[in-house]
Structures are given as structure tokens and as C-alpha cells.
Design an enzyme around this catalytic site. Structure first.
Site, short mmCIF file in Angstrom:
data_model
loop_
_atom_site.label_atom_id
_atom_site.label_comp_id
_atom_site.label_asym_id
_atom_site.label_seq_id
_atom_site.Cartn_x
_atom_site.Cartn_y
_atom_site.Cartn_z
CB CYS A 48 45.28 77.71 95.25
SG CYS A 48 46.44 76.48 95.24
CB CYS A 51 48.95 78.06 98.47
SG CYS A 51 48.25 79.26 97.18
CB CYS A 97 48.47 78.17 92.16
SG CYS A 97 48.48 79.33 93.67
CB CYS A 100 51.77 77.15 96.12
SG CYS A 100 50.24 76.48 95.36
CB CYS A 122 39.57 73.14 81.03
SG CYS A 122 39.08 71.22 80.99
#
Ligand SMILES: [Zn+2]
Length: 135
Positions: A48, A51, A97, A100, A122
Site C-alpha cells: 500500500c 501505509c 487497504c 489504513c 483491478c
């Protein structure tokens, strides 16, 4: 909903580039075929960009020709959060995510891709950062 990593909006805005902020924190979508990882075949782990949580790996990445990096499964199903998204007059499944809460993209299924799951995560390149395997 609370996340392990939560920051005030001003802080996200300061830490992320405008393009990253628009996708990760405002659920935007980068233009198709523009992202740096769309056709990447580099082996490694995609984390991510907000984060640093590990989300996807090159093992599950496949060529969908849809214009965005596509994965048939997350690295760990607990790493992502799936949320029903009824915006833009469609019913889609948003992928965030799980650490976060940042927007990553959408997941589609039943499209007939020859993958083990028949799912296509996607994901916007700008939501991810690739950590290449050492070789
Ligand atoms: Zn995150």
C-alpha cells in the site's frame, strides 16, 4: 469503521502526491494504461502506497489487458477490505487497504479469465509500491 492506521485528512494530503491522494483517499481512478505497474512483470511484493501494508504479489498478477494492474487474489485475504460500491450507477465491489482504509481499486468476478479464482482485482498503480525481490 476504524483502521490500525488513521491520520487526519490534512496529513494524508501532505504525505501523498496529488495523484496518490486523489486515488487513495478520494477513491479516484487513474486513467487506463497510464500506471507504472500496468504491464510490470517484475517479481516482488506490492505494498500500500499510503501505509506500506503488503497487499499483492507478482505471483498473482496476470495480464488482463484492461489497462490497470490486475491480480487474481490478494497476498493475504485479510490484507484487503471489500465494500459494496453503488456509485456511478453501478454495483461494484471496492477494494480498500485493510490497515489504513485507502482506496485501491475494484474486484470483478466471473469474467472468464483463465486464473485460479476467476476474480480480477483491478488496482490503481498509484495505490501500490512494488518492492522487487532481490535476485
Ligand atoms: Zn494502507
Amino acid at each position: 469503521m476504524s483502521y490500525d492506521v488513521e491520520k487526519p485528512d490534512e496529513q494524508w494530503r501532505a504525505e501523498l502526491s496529488p495523484a496518490e491522494y486523489a486515488v487513495l483517499r478520494q477513491a479516484g481512478t487513474e486513467p487506463a494504461f497510464t500506471g507504472e505497474y500496468t504491464d510490470s512483470k517484475t517479481k516482488g511484493v506490492y505494498s500500500c502506497r499510503a501505509c506500506g501494508a503488503e497487499l499483492f504479489t507478482s505471483t498473482e498478477k496476470f495480464e488482463s489487458h484492461c489497462g490497470w494492474p490486475s491480480f487474481y487474489d490478494p497476498k493475504d485475504s485479510a490484507a484487503v477490505e471489500l465494500i459494496a460500491d453503488r456509485s456511478h450507477g453501478m454495483v461494484r465491489t471496492e477494494v480498500r487497504c485493510a490497515r489504513c482504509g485507502s482506496h485501491l481499486g475494484h474486484v470483478f468476478e466471473g469474467e472468464g479469465y483463465p486464473t485460479p479464482t476467476d476474480q480480477r482485482y483491478c488496482i490503481n498503480s498509484v495505490s501500490l509500491r512494488l518492492e522487487a525481490d532481490e535476485s
